[in-house]
Design a protein around this motif. Structure first.
Motif, PDB file in Angstrom:
ATOM      1  N   LEU A 133     -41.834 -65.815 -47.017  1.00 39.51           N
ATOM      2  CA  LEU A 133     -41.421 -66.897 -46.111  1.00 39.51           C
ATOM      3  C   LEU A 133     -42.625 -67.441 -45.332  1.00 39.51           C
ATOM      4  O   LEU A 133     -42.737 -68.648 -45.110  1.00 39.51           O
ATOM      5  CB  LEU A 133     -40.326 -66.389 -45.153  1.00 39.51           C
ATOM      6  CG  LEU A 133     -39.694 -67.423 -44.225  1.00 39.51           C
ATOM      7  CD1 LEU A 133     -39.146 -68.615 -45.005  1.00 39.51           C
ATOM      8  CD2 LEU A 133     -38.568 -66.801 -43.396  1.00 39.51           C
ATOM      9  N   VAL A 137     -43.694 -71.360 -45.424  1.00 41.12           N
ATOM     10  CA  VAL A 137     -43.875 -72.180 -44.222  1.00 41.12           C
ATOM     11  C   VAL A 137     -45.262 -72.812 -44.229  1.00 41.12           C
ATOM     12  O   VAL A 137     -45.414 -74.020 -43.992  1.00 41.12           O
ATOM     13  CB  VAL A 137     -43.654 -71.336 -42.942  1.00 41.12           C
ATOM     14  CG1 VAL A 137     -44.090 -72.101 -41.697  1.00 41.12           C
ATOM     15  CG2 VAL A 137     -42.195 -70.927 -42.809  1.00 41.12           C
ATOM     16  N   ARG A 362     -30.370 -73.599 -36.920  1.00 39.04           N
ATOM     17  CA  ARG A 362     -31.386 -73.725 -37.965  1.00 39.04           C
ATOM     18  C   ARG A 362     -32.383 -74.824 -37.628  1.00 39.04           C
ATOM     19  O   ARG A 362     -33.586 -74.697 -37.894  1.00 39.04           O
ATOM     20  CB  ARG A 362     -30.707 -74.001 -39.312  1.00 39.04           C
ATOM     21  CG  ARG A 362     -29.954 -72.775 -39.835  1.00 39.04           C
ATOM     22  CD  ARG A 362     -28.719 -73.178 -40.625  1.00 39.04           C
ATOM     23  NE  ARG A 362     -27.991 -72.038 -41.167  1.00 39.04           N
ATOM     24  CZ  ARG A 362     -27.095 -71.318 -40.493  1.00 39.04           C
ATOM     25  NH1 ARG A 362     -26.821 -71.600 -39.225  1.00 39.04           N
ATOM     26  NH2 ARG A 362     -26.466 -70.314 -41.065  1.00 39.04           N
ATOM     27  N   GLU A 366     -36.382 -74.261 -37.353  1.00 39.35           N
ATOM     28  CA  GLU A 366     -37.305 -74.997 -38.239  1.00 39.35           C
ATOM     29  C   GLU A 366     -38.302 -75.829 -37.440  1.00 39.35           C
ATOM     30  O   GLU A 366     -39.487 -75.890 -37.760  1.00 39.35           O
ATOM     31  CB  GLU A 366     -36.513 -75.939 -39.153  1.00 39.35           C
ATOM     32  CG  GLU A 366     -35.755 -75.223 -40.244  1.00 39.35           C
ATOM     33  CD  GLU A 366     -35.102 -76.196 -41.221  1.00 39.35           C
ATOM     34  OE1 GLU A 366     -34.975 -77.401 -40.884  1.00 39.35           O
ATOM     35  OE2 GLU A 366     -34.729 -75.746 -42.324  1.00 39.35           O
ATOM     36  N   TRP A 408     -34.278 -71.809 -47.262  1.00 39.69           N
ATOM     37  CA  TRP A 408     -35.698 -71.538 -46.980  1.00 39.69           C
ATOM     38  C   TRP A 408     -36.380 -70.874 -48.163  1.00 39.69           C
ATOM     39  O   TRP A 408     -37.548 -71.125 -48.422  1.00 39.69           O
ATOM     40  CB  TRP A 408     -35.845 -70.681 -45.705  1.00 39.69           C
ATOM     41  CG  TRP A 408     -35.435 -71.419 -44.461  1.00 39.69           C
ATOM     42  CD1 TRP A 408     -35.350 -72.766 -44.301  1.00 39.69           C
ATOM     43  CD2 TRP A 408     -35.057 -70.841 -43.194  1.00 39.69           C
ATOM     44  NE1 TRP A 408     -34.932 -73.081 -43.027  1.00 39.69           N
ATOM     45  CE2 TRP A 408     -34.751 -71.907 -42.332  1.00 39.69           C
ATOM     46  CE3 TRP A 408     -34.950 -69.520 -42.721  1.00 39.69           C
ATOM     47  CZ2 TRP A 408     -34.339 -71.710 -41.007  1.00 39.69           C
ATOM     48  CZ3 TRP A 408     -34.549 -69.320 -41.405  1.00 39.69           C
ATOM     49  CH2 TRP A 408     -34.247 -70.411 -40.561  1.00 39.69           C
ATOM     50  N   PHE A 413     -37.173 -77.053 -46.003  1.00 37.85           N
ATOM     51  CA  PHE A 413     -37.220 -77.102 -44.537  1.00 37.85           C
ATOM     52  C   PHE A 413     -36.969 -78.552 -44.129  1.00 37.85           C
ATOM     53  O   PHE A 413     -37.671 -79.451 -44.596  1.00 37.85           O
ATOM     54  CB  PHE A 413     -38.583 -76.636 -44.015  1.00 37.85           C
ATOM     55  CG  PHE A 413     -38.893 -75.216 -44.361  1.00 37.85           C
ATOM     56  CD1 PHE A 413     -38.538 -74.185 -43.508  1.00 37.85           C
ATOM     57  CD2 PHE A 413     -39.527 -74.910 -45.568  1.00 37.85           C
ATOM     58  CE1 PHE A 413     -38.808 -72.856 -43.846  1.00 37.85           C
ATOM     59  CE2 PHE A 413     -39.797 -73.591 -45.911  1.00 37.85           C
ATOM     60  CZ  PHE A 413     -39.440 -72.564 -45.041  1.00 37.85           C
TER      61      PHE A 413
END
Ligand code: ZN
Length: 498
Positions: A133, A137, A362, A366, A408, A413
């Motif tokens: 993750l 990102v 969420r 985010e 995700w 995103f």
């Protein structure tokens, strides 16, 4: 190059892109519907080749030249061609801006992350998913710069899912909803909940399948062009306006689960089926954005499907499918049961009222993740805190917390807000529709044709021909989230005697 030749090239390019998309989509559909369990390897190879060929075709310098040539002559093009060139140029620029090696690395990461996420969720072990993750990102923050370096990274990502939408817009949107919804939820918390135990009696899958057929008929879905099959998670695949597939899942102890998933996916299907013929096999076929698509599915699921007139219309027939299970139940009891509002842990099982708060959690996470003010390792703690704050529930583990959604792990995103926007768009469409036509008279006799026709005319037919904002304006007028809040307030005040 002369113009006619270039236009022929434009049509051919889009047809080829469509063919790759259809082939790849069919393989994916086959994988989750009828393919035997251990057959992924061969499909994986074919999918890899198809993706590579599609990428090679679309990112070639000749395509860039063709699109530039046509764009320079856009004054000579009709609206349809002009929009096609505009959209294709946008995708082309985006694709070619991401360096090929990063694109490949990212594709591999997503593949790996999906597997890790599945295992992490199964074991409720966030640490297992955390490293992947973190990379996802980081990639997305980088990609946001490629998409639009003038925008804040999260704004650039949001724009990919719902063009024109940014944090400023969403902050206001969610603030309005929060201000109106949270007091309602608190007030409902003081009231007695309606009995919904009959929804959990034993409803055999075979009878539910027949009931699904009936629901599709009520929705006006032509079975010669729209098929239904069974998958773990329901979804809709629209290949073109004559070939749409929906899926559902039968839980023998939750009759409303498949019922509302069929109506929801049916709403997506109606959109795809109603896009006009001249947009087919081009980049403008299909729904215009996630938010607008979701407005259609949630329109049928909630605004129509969970309305009293609709339930009164279908309930006698429903009792024929489930005579013993519903023997002692009235339409009014059923209406109240499927509209029971109660804060819960899982977004996909949330009711119409609390749903947007799940999305808001969420969105907040985010925003901070992509904005660089929240570290991935702190997601579980933040998630649990926000669930307590917005919904008043304690999250017992990450499986039912921050690991519940697949978005995700797929690198999406900025996708979640479209769910809430779609709900709000839908409510405003209904308000406008009620001014234009008699909505509830026909619906109370099970006739959805006028409702469908209104949506076809204002939304569906355009596919991607208009910008999402323009489609919303066509159907909603000036978008105002308080229309959605008004709708919820009125409905739930009546339901709970507030
Ligand atoms: Zn949907």
């Amino acid at each position: 190059m002369e113009l006619n030749g270039a236009l022929a090239g434009l049509a051919e390019l889009q047809k080829k892109l469509y063919a790759y998309q259809m082939a790849s989509g069919m393989l994916s559909l086959d994988a989750v519907t009828v393919a035997p369990k251990d057959t992924a390897e061969g499909r994986g190879i074919a999918q890899g080749v198809l993706a590579g060929e599609r990428h090679k075709l679309f990112s070639s310098p000749e395509v860039g030249e063709l699109l530039d040539f046509l764009w320079d002559r856009r004054d000579q093009l009709d609206q349809l061609r002009r929009r096609q060139v505009e959209e294709l140029r946008r995708s082309y620029a985006q694709l070619t801006r991401i360096p090929a090696d990063e694109y490949m690395d990212y594709a591999m990461l997503v593949n790996e992350a999906d597997d890790l996420w599945h295992r992490a969720k199964e074991n409720s072990d966030f640490e297992l998913f955390r490293p992947a993750l973190e990379k996802l990102v980081a990639f997305n923050i980088k990609f946001a710069g490629y998409y639009d370096s003038a925008k804040a990274p999260y704004d650039a990502l949001l724009n990919e899912y719902e063009r024109g939408v940014d944090m400023k817009y969403l902050d206001e949107f969610f603030a309005t909803l929060c201000r109106r919804i949270v007091p309602l939820i608190h007030a409902i918390g003081e009231k007695r909940q309606p009995d919904d135990s009959f929804l959990h009696r034993h409803y055999p899958a075979q009878a539910q399948r027949k009931f699904s057929d009936y629901l599709m008929e009520v929705l006006g879905l032509d079975r010669a062009h729209c098929a239904i099959s069974e998958t773990e998670h329901p979804f809709t695949d629209g290949f073109n306006n004559k070939d749409v597939r929906i899926t559902t899942n039968y839980d023998e102890n939750n009759v409303h689960f498949s019922m509302y998933s069929v109506i929801h996916e049916g709403g997506h299907a109606k959109y795809e089926l109603n896009v006009s013929d001249d947009l087919q096999y081009t980049c403008l076929a299909g729904g215009v954005s996630m938010g607008v698509h979701e407005s259609q599915s949630r329109f049928f699921e909630n605004l129509i499907g969970r309305s009293r007139p609709f339930i009164e219309a279908i309930f006698p027939k429903m009792r024929e499918f489930f005579p013993e299970q519903l023997e002692d139940v009235t339409a009014e009891q059923f209406y109240r049961a499927v509209n029971r509002a109660q804060p819960s842990l899982i977004r996909t099982e949330a009711d119409e009222l609390t749903y947007c708060l799940h999305v808001m959690v969420r969105y907040e996470i985010e925003k901070q993740l992509i904005g660089g003010t929240l570290a991935v390792k702190d997601i579980p703690e933040t998630w649990n805190r926000l669930y307590k704050e917005y919904l008043g529930v304690d999250v017992p583990d990450d499986r039912r917390g921050c690991l519940q959604d697949s978005h995700w792990s797929g690198g999406a995103f900025g996708y979640f807000p479209s769910y809430a926007l779609g709900s709000a768009y839908g409510a405003q469409m209904l308000a406008n529709m009620e001014r234009d036509i008699d909505v509830w008279g026909p619906v109370s006799s099970g006739d959805l044709s006028q409702v469908s026709e209104w949506l076809r005319e204002k939304v569906h037919q355009y596919g991607g021909l208009l910008e999402p904002g323009q489609v919303v304006k066509n159907a909603c007028g000036q978008f105002d989230p308080s229309v959605f809040a008004d709708y919820l307030e009125k409905k739930y005040s009546e339901l709970y005697g507030l």
